[in-house]
Design an enzyme around this catalytic site. Sequence first.
Site, PDB file in Angstrom:
ATOM      1  N   GLU A   1      -5.472   1.934   1.803  1.00  0.00           N
ATOM      2  CA  GLU A   1      -5.369   0.777   2.705  1.00  0.00           C
ATOM      3  C   GLU A   1      -5.694   1.176   4.129  1.00  0.00           C
ATOM      4  O   GLU A   1      -6.343   0.422   4.876  1.00  0.00           O
ATOM      5  CB  GLU A   1      -3.952   0.181   2.633  1.00  0.00           C
ATOM      6  CG  GLU A   1      -3.790  -1.140   3.385  1.00  0.00           C
ATOM      7  CD  GLU A   1      -3.321  -0.990   4.827  1.00  0.00           C
ATOM      8  OE1 GLU A   1      -3.194  -2.030   5.510  1.00  0.00           O
ATOM      9  OE2 GLU A   1      -3.083   0.149   5.290  1.00  0.00           O
ATOM     10  N   GLU A   2      -5.275   2.382   4.507  1.00  0.00           N
ATOM     11  CA  GLU A   2      -5.460   2.825   5.878  1.00  0.00           C
ATOM     12  C   GLU A   2      -6.914   3.143   6.207  1.00  0.00           C
ATOM     13  O   GLU A   2      -7.253   3.385   7.365  1.00  0.00           O
ATOM     14  CB  GLU A   2      -4.579   4.040   6.175  1.00  0.00           C
ATOM     15  CG  GLU A   2      -3.078   3.786   6.048  1.00  0.00           C
ATOM     16  CD  GLU A   2      -2.517   2.853   7.116  1.00  0.00           C
ATOM     17  OE1 GLU A   2      -3.309   2.336   7.935  1.00  0.00           O
ATOM     18  OE2 GLU A   2      -1.297   2.645   7.132  1.00  0.00           O
TER      19      GLU A   2
ATOM     20  N   HIS B   1       0.843  -1.200   0.000  1.00  0.00           N
ATOM     21  CA  HIS B   1       0.000   0.000   0.000  1.00  0.00           C
ATOM     22  C   HIS B   1       0.874   1.243   0.000  1.00  0.00           C
ATOM     23  O   HIS B   1       1.903   1.321   0.672  1.00  0.00           O
ATOM     24  CB  HIS B   1      -1.032  -0.020   1.124  1.00  0.00           C
ATOM     25  CG  HIS B   1      -0.561   0.264   2.500  1.00  0.00           C
ATOM     26  ND1 HIS B   1      -0.429   1.537   3.010  1.00  0.00           N
ATOM     27  CD2 HIS B   1      -0.228  -0.568   3.526  1.00  0.00           C
ATOM     28  CE1 HIS B   1      -0.039   1.487   4.273  1.00  0.00           C
ATOM     29  NE2 HIS B   1       0.099   0.223   4.619  1.00  0.00           N
TER      30      HIS B   1
ATOM     31  N   ASP C   1       4.048  -5.122   3.733  1.00  0.00           N
ATOM     32  CA  ASP C   1       3.521  -4.015   4.521  1.00  0.00           C
ATOM     33  C   ASP C   1       4.388  -3.872   5.770  1.00  0.00           C
ATOM     34  O   ASP C   1       4.403  -4.758   6.620  1.00  0.00           O
ATOM     35  CB  ASP C   1       2.071  -4.322   4.904  1.00  0.00           C
ATOM     36  CG  ASP C   1       1.342  -3.127   5.515  1.00  0.00           C
ATOM     37  OD1 ASP C   1       2.005  -2.122   5.806  1.00  0.00           O
ATOM     38  OD2 ASP C   1       0.112  -3.216   5.689  1.00  0.00           O
TER      39      ASP C   1
ATOM     40  N   ASP D   1       5.410   2.609   7.407  1.00  0.00           N
ATOM     41  CA  ASP D   1       4.062   2.139   7.083  1.00  0.00           C
ATOM     42  C   ASP D   1       3.390   3.095   6.108  1.00  0.00           C
ATOM     43  O   ASP D   1       2.754   4.047   6.514  1.00  0.00           O
ATOM     44  CB  ASP D   1       3.247   2.037   8.376  1.00  0.00           C
ATOM     45  CG  ASP D   1       1.853   1.502   8.149  1.00  0.00           C
ATOM     46  OD1 ASP D   1       1.600   0.909   7.092  1.00  0.00           O
ATOM     47  OD2 ASP D   1       1.015   1.684   9.048  1.00  0.00           O
TER      48      ASP D   1
ATOM     49  N   HIS E   1       1.768   4.543  12.940  1.00  0.00           N
ATOM     50  CA  HIS E   1       0.647   5.475  12.748  1.00  0.00           C
ATOM     51  C   HIS E   1       0.873   6.789  13.483  1.00  0.00           C
ATOM     52  O   HIS E   1      -0.052   7.351  14.078  1.00  0.00           O
ATOM     53  CB  HIS E   1      -0.670   4.830  13.188  1.00  0.00           C
ATOM     54  CG  HIS E   1      -1.225   3.865  12.193  1.00  0.00           C
ATOM     55  ND1 HIS E   1      -2.481   3.310  12.299  1.00  0.00           N
ATOM     56  CD2 HIS E   1      -0.698   3.349  11.050  1.00  0.00           C
ATOM     57  CE1 HIS E   1      -2.706   2.505  11.267  1.00  0.00           C
ATOM     58  NE2 HIS E   1      -1.619   2.513  10.501  1.00  0.00           N
TER      59      HIS E   1
END
Length: 516
Positions: free
Chosen positions: A328-329, A284, A357, A296, A455
């Site tokens: 994707e998130e 992603h 990922d 990420d 994140h």
Amino acid sequence: MRSRLRKGVLGALTAAAVVMSPVAFAGPASAYHGDDAAVRKLVKAVSGKNVKTHLWALQVIAKLNDNTRVSGTRGFDMSRDYVAARLRAAGYDVTIQPFEFTFDGYKTPPVLKRTSPDPKTYTYGFFQDYVAMGDSPSGAVTGTIQPVDLVLPPGPTANTSTSGCEASDFAGFVAGNIALMQRGTCNFRIKVENAMAAGASAAIVFNEGQEGRTEVDLNPVLSGPGITIPSFFTRFSVGQDLAAAAGTTVQMNWDPIVETRTTYNVIAQSKKGNPDNVVMMGAHLDSVQEGPGINDNGSGTAGVLEVALQAAKLKPKNQLRFAFWGAEEFGLLGSEHYVNALTAEERAKITLYLNFDMIASPNYTFGIYDGDGDAFGTVGPPGSDVIEEDFEKFFAGHGQPYKATAFTGRSDYGPFIAVGIPSGGLFTGAEELKTEEEAAIFGGTAGIPLDPCYHSVCDTIKNINDKALDVNSDAIAALTAKYAFDTGTIPTAPAPTAAAKHGDAEHTHKPADSVS
């Protein structure tokens, strides 16, 4: 002016990447069947140095765009253009696949800041310090914290605290103060409604504090409209901070936006190779809004991109297809859109899918998706076990330790396994804590997350472990080259049935949780 800057930046980044010379990470190819020479050549050509160059490009793109590459924003679109331009220059047929999605984010950055005593700014995001509760209205508030019937230290078992569950908990509450409550026996909405009735200007609920109930590891919701004050959920330690001194003051800001936006998948396909036997790899491309997403999932993107650029020199027996997913998130939306748009015949031509990922977590483990289910009990479609075994052969052949990682559908392989396409991939870890055993095997630090910046705003180029990036990029190269010439005993995916579903995957975002 913006378009000229964008074109100039992308051109400079592309030019910088072109001049990087490959550095070998050579290793034995004898464990592989098929064209072993191709495996050796591709692994040698894919260097960690070149992969890191792509990460620098993504870092620059994020810096130019409010430090984010989230889908539905200019930062993502520039990332898309960077990847697509490199792939076209390498000779691939490149398709940009648009799709609409619901962008659920914020217009201005969230704020939770203790202004006195001892000013401190907390970090927004899941597995960080705090998040806004689902259905929280917008609001900017500065006020005094007033604790509401807290149990500190926490009780010995979960659901001990009744903080905020009864109107009587707010006896003596000063209107205009910010209600500080503790997770416990009643749901979040009851707590916040009681705070509203007492005249609170905002609400903060912190996790209860027992083992397993300390972090921002759930998606708290207020279960619909009607809430009129901004409402946050925090980790236990933040609640402790705010309750520690009488008269503590904080600043809060929540400025949400929910609207339909367009984002994109980038699909690159080799001109050569059997189109009825497609070998597909993907990562992603988007980040979360909270940060640049360099691990990420810039790491997976960069690894797959560099392998694709070097694999363009191959003459594969099987067609190669490389995917870079959007959104994707927001729940695997790009890969789900792609798989849903394929006909049954098109799906059946995809022999396998490999997903990458987070392949460079700073406190990494070398995780291989558990395709045979012997570690976690979730078995992938037939052939997923072969993919797992082939990755194991790579790591063993290079003298590197490895472990199985859960194959639950949490990333973009989810829609592929849902329709029976054999899948596998690599993952170096996110919010989970490294164990003592893992630290003894892989190095690093036990007791902290495999990626402490998961994140978060700190997921920058400094958050990359170069060894993990290099080794995993070589693993991508090894299996790409192997499967380009020989997919061995991996069966062709069956045509999907009407019963095939995409919605059961464990998405990256946690499911909504309205209860304490």
